[in-house]
Design a protein around this motif. Structure first.
Motif, mmCIF file in Angstrom:
data_model
loop_
_atom_site.group_PDB
_atom_site.id
_atom_site.type_symbol
_atom_site.label_atom_id
_atom_site.label_comp_id
_atom_site.label_asym_id
_atom_site.label_seq_id
_atom_site.Cartn_x
_atom_site.Cartn_y
_atom_site.Cartn_z
ATOM 1 N N GLY A 1 29.792 -5.567 18.071
ATOM 2 C CA GLY A 1 29.813 -5.971 19.406
ATOM 3 C C GLY A 1 31.056 -5.834 20.373
ATOM 4 O O GLY A 1 30.773 -5.381 21.561
ATOM 5 N N MET A 2 31.934 -5.853 19.735
ATOM 6 C CA MET A 2 33.323 -5.959 20.601
ATOM 7 C C MET A 2 33.426 -4.501 20.902
ATOM 8 O O MET A 2 33.962 -4.059 22.134
ATOM 9 N N ALA A 3 33.085 -3.526 20.049
ATOM 10 C CA ALA A 3 33.534 -2.245 20.171
ATOM 11 C C ALA A 3 32.445 -1.551 21.337
ATOM 12 O O ALA A 3 32.734 -0.845 22.201
ATOM 13 N N LEU A 4 31.200 -2.064 21.181
ATOM 14 C CA LEU A 4 30.283 -1.788 22.260
ATOM 15 C C LEU A 4 30.572 -2.262 23.754
ATOM 16 O O LEU A 4 30.482 -1.704 24.686
ATOM 17 N N ALA A 5 31.053 -3.565 23.635
ATOM 18 C CA ALA A 5 31.501 -3.888 25.056
ATOM 19 C C ALA A 5 32.852 -3.417 25.686
ATOM 20 O O ALA A 5 32.832 -2.991 26.873
ATOM 21 N N ASP A 6 33.897 -2.887 24.397
ATOM 22 C CA ASP A 6 34.921 -1.892 24.972
ATOM 23 C C ASP A 6 34.479 -0.675 25.552
ATOM 24 O O ASP A 6 34.929 -0.047 26.491
ATOM 25 N N LYS A 7 33.297 0.004 24.950
ATOM 26 C CA LYS A 7 32.792 1.177 25.589
ATOM 27 C C LYS A 7 32.117 1.173 26.679
ATOM 28 O O LYS A 7 32.307 1.799 27.595
ATOM 29 N N ALA A 8 31.478 0.316 26.866
ATOM 30 C CA ALA A 8 30.762 -0.340 28.136
ATOM 31 C C ALA A 8 31.888 -0.342 29.334
ATOM 32 O O ALA A 8 31.356 -0.059 30.495
ATOM 33 N N TYR A 9 32.708 -1.214 28.676
ATOM 34 C CA TYR A 9 33.898 -1.489 29.832
ATOM 35 C C TYR A 9 34.432 0.111 30.354
ATOM 36 O O TYR A 9 34.635 0.345 31.492
ATOM 37 N N ARG A 10 34.759 0.803 29.353
ATOM 38 C CA ARG A 10 35.277 2.138 29.722
ATOM 39 C C ARG A 10 34.416 2.885 30.526
ATOM 40 O O ARG A 10 34.878 3.885 31.703
ATOM 41 N N GLU A 11 33.104 2.922 30.250
ATOM 42 C CA GLU A 11 32.126 3.695 31.246
ATOM 43 C C GLU A 11 32.202 3.218 32.586
ATOM 44 O O GLU A 11 31.891 3.776 33.597
ATOM 45 N N GLN A 12 32.334 1.833 32.551
ATOM 46 C CA GLN A 12 32.205 1.186 33.993
ATOM 47 C C GLN A 12 33.462 1.381 34.706
ATOM 48 O O GLN A 12 33.184 1.515 35.971
ATOM 49 N N GLU A 13 34.612 1.506 34.185
ATOM 50 C CA GLU A 13 35.682 1.644 35.134
ATOM 51 C C GLU A 13 36.409 3.012 35.077
ATOM 52 O O GLU A 13 37.354 3.224 35.180
ATOM 53 N N GLY A 14 35.326 4.052 35.194
ATOM 54 C CA GLY A 14 35.853 5.300 35.438
ATOM 55 C C GLY A 14 35.909 6.452 34.605
ATOM 56 O O GLY A 14 36.220 6.024 33.220
ATOM 57 N N PRO A 15 35.837 7.616 34.817
ATOM 58 C CA PRO A 15 36.037 8.776 33.850
ATOM 59 C C PRO A 15 37.199 8.841 33.221
ATOM 60 O O PRO A 15 37.302 9.731 32.163
ATOM 61 N N ASP A 16 38.314 8.382 33.903
ATOM 62 C CA ASP A 16 39.545 8.608 33.297
ATOM 63 C C ASP A 16 39.926 7.489 32.469
ATOM 64 O O ASP A 16 40.932 7.557 31.874
ATOM 65 N N ALA A 17 39.021 6.304 31.986
ATOM 66 C CA ALA A 17 39.515 5.369 31.050
ATOM 67 C C ALA A 17 39.775 5.777 29.902
ATOM 68 O O ALA A 17 40.812 5.045 29.210
ATOM 69 N N ASN A 18 39.516 6.642 29.151
ATOM 70 C CA ASN A 18 39.786 7.054 27.681
ATOM 71 C C ASN A 18 41.251 7.605 28.005
ATOM 72 O O ASN A 18 41.808 7.740 26.734
#
Length: 492
Positions: free
Chosen positions: A229-246
């Motif tokens: 659940g935490m990893a999915l939330a982290d992934k969704a946050y990164r997708e939400q916060e822009g292509p350079d998030a990673n």
């Protein structure tokens, strides 16, 4: 949980009995066990308790201590590191009841989320509580402040634990599960519970004389589900916060208490996140967050010691003692305002208030938020819950009944855990001395008449044999973006 003499306990594992259609619940003790002189109503349970000779008991003890130390089944004490207090033998629990409360967890996940989105409902039913309960007032203020400003992060992550005890109506009917409470913040012992399940499987296979069948132990792996659940939330946050998030330094923030004793229960989650998801974790107290954290003015991204925070996981903030000064409250508001996914949000934490639990038990209330079938499943687990101090005939009658029969009820404030509850004459005194305004900060609940069974515990490196009752906690993980549900499971 806590028994009526103030002794703490926590359930953390289960084992199955194929022939008797029973489950056995394994306890991790937060302080000491519960004793009870009442007879366990399931006769099968008494027969399941094996007769073990002293030599075998000593062997189980030595192996349990060594295994626990080697596998991180430990806690910090003022005197240093020690093996966590734990039960050495399983306790019976009805198989169908176990399956039932596991299935209902997803219903409770949905209920918590739907109620959290109804700001008017929360304010309506917590405003009276807030008049005399500063802690609840501050959380309601955080909720309303951020809603008025505009919520930056629409996603919500819930790690819930719904706790049950078996109720014996003493009329010959089957034992039924009754919900003690649902925890929506800092739902602990997932990692240690996983290790107790493994410990009991080890003991069952390693010590045949213990007369335990390891095939009757179901899988209990809540850590993987919680981290998913935490990893999915982290992934969704990164997708939400822009292509350079990673390419940015992003991780999860654990909000912890100073001098945390239950640190291994948290560290196992932290290490799993790194080993299986490569997500770094930063641990900090509310005071440290107030000193070091900041929110970017334009994006509202949360930055803590050079790390951008995708998820804030609260293992603190559930008790007034976590807020000794205004600085801690300022830190909690800062976190709520940020773009990070909160676990839980202030709204989720408000839903966990005992007053909301009581209101939802009223006719027609659960049905406002979930469908008919879900509502029936949820209601089947409710104990008797009663309002106080609202001037209604029902609350006045409940108060009078509790004063006349104090052994039948427990008085609960809006707090996590059983250590704040009032029983017997102490409860009666509170009811007699309290006025309507102060009593609205409490609810009354029927005492759950839980049966007992012979048990064996390890504490302070000594084996203790006694009668004990049990409480089963199921872990639920829920992630949603407003109405869009992204994950909802019972994970252990």
């Amino acid at each position: 949980g806590q028994d009526r003499r103030g002794r703490f306990y926590k359930i953390i594992s289960v084992s199955l009995s194929e022939h008797h259609r029973l489950l056995a619940v394994v306890l991790l003790l937060a302080s000491t066990f519960i004793q009870s002189s009442s007879q366990f109503s399931m006769n099968e349970a008494q027969r399941l308790r094996p007769s073990i000779d002293r030599e075998t008991v000593q062997s189980i003890k030595e192996l349990a201590i060594a295994w626990s130390a080697a596998h991180g089944l430990q806690v910090f004490r003022p005197s240093g590191l020690e093996v966590a207090p734990v039960s050495l033998l399983p306790m019976p629990f009805p198989r169908q009841t176990y399956l039932k409360v596991k299935d209902i967890m997803r219903d409770f996940n949905t209920l918590v989320h739907k109620v959290s989105m109804d700001r008017a409902f929360l304010n309506e039913h917590l405003s009276a509580v807030a008049k005399s309960d500063e802690f609840q007032r501050n959380y309601l203020n955080i909720l309303n402040t951020v809603e008025d400003e505009g919520v930056r992060q629409p996603m919500s992550l819930g790690i819930h634990r719904s706790d049950y005890m078996l109720h014996d109506a003493k009329d010959g009917s089957a034992l039924e599960p009754r919900q003690v409470e649902i925890n929506t913040v800092a739902s602990s012992f997932a990692a240690l519970s996983e290790r107790v399940s493994a410990l009991h499987k080890f003991l069952a296979e390693r010590v045949p004389a213990a007369k335990l069948d390891s095939s009757n132990l179901p899988e209990n792996r809540p850590v993987s589900g919680i981290c998913a659940g935490m990893a999915l939330a982290d992934k969704a946050y990164r997708e939400q916060e822009g292509p350079d998030a990673n390419q940015r330094n992003i991780g999860i923030l654990f909000v912890v208490q100073p001098k945390e004793q239950n640190v291994f229960d948290q560290r196992h989650v932290e290490f799993y996140l790194w080993e299986h998801h490569k997500i770094p974790v930063l641990r900090a107290t509310l005071a440290e967050i107030q000193e070091h954290a900041r929110i970017d003015a334009s994006t509202k991204r949360l930055i803590m010691k050079g790390m951008e925070v995708s998820v804030v996981y609260f293992r603190a903030g559930y008790a007034p003692t976590d807020f000794p000064t205004q600085a801690e409250w300022d830190a909690r508001l800062l976190l709520e305002r940020s773009a990070a996914v909160k676990c839980p949000t202030a709204a989720y934490q408000c839903v966990g208030a005992k007053k909301i639990q009581q209101v939802l038990s009223c006719p027609g209330m659960v049905e406002k938020f979930v469908d008919k079938d879900s509502a029936e499943r949820i209601r089947s687990c409710f104990a008797g819950l009663y309002a106080l101090g609202d001037g209604s005939v029902e609350s006045d009658r409940a108060k009078e009944e509790a004063i006349a029969n104090p052994s039948r009820y427990v008085l609960k404030p809006q707090r996590e855990g059983g250590g704040n509850n009032f029983y017997d004459e102490e409860m009666k005194k509170m009811l007699l001395q309290g006025n309507n305004e102060t009593l609205q900060a409490y609810i009354l609940m029927d005492i759950i008449q839980a049966p007992s069974t012979p048990s064996m515990f390890l504490r302070n490196f000594e084996v203790i044999e006694t009668e004990a009752t049990t409480e089963l906690g199921t872990y639920g993980v829920f992630l949603a973006n407003r109405e869009h549900v992204m994950f909802s499971e019972c994970v252990g």
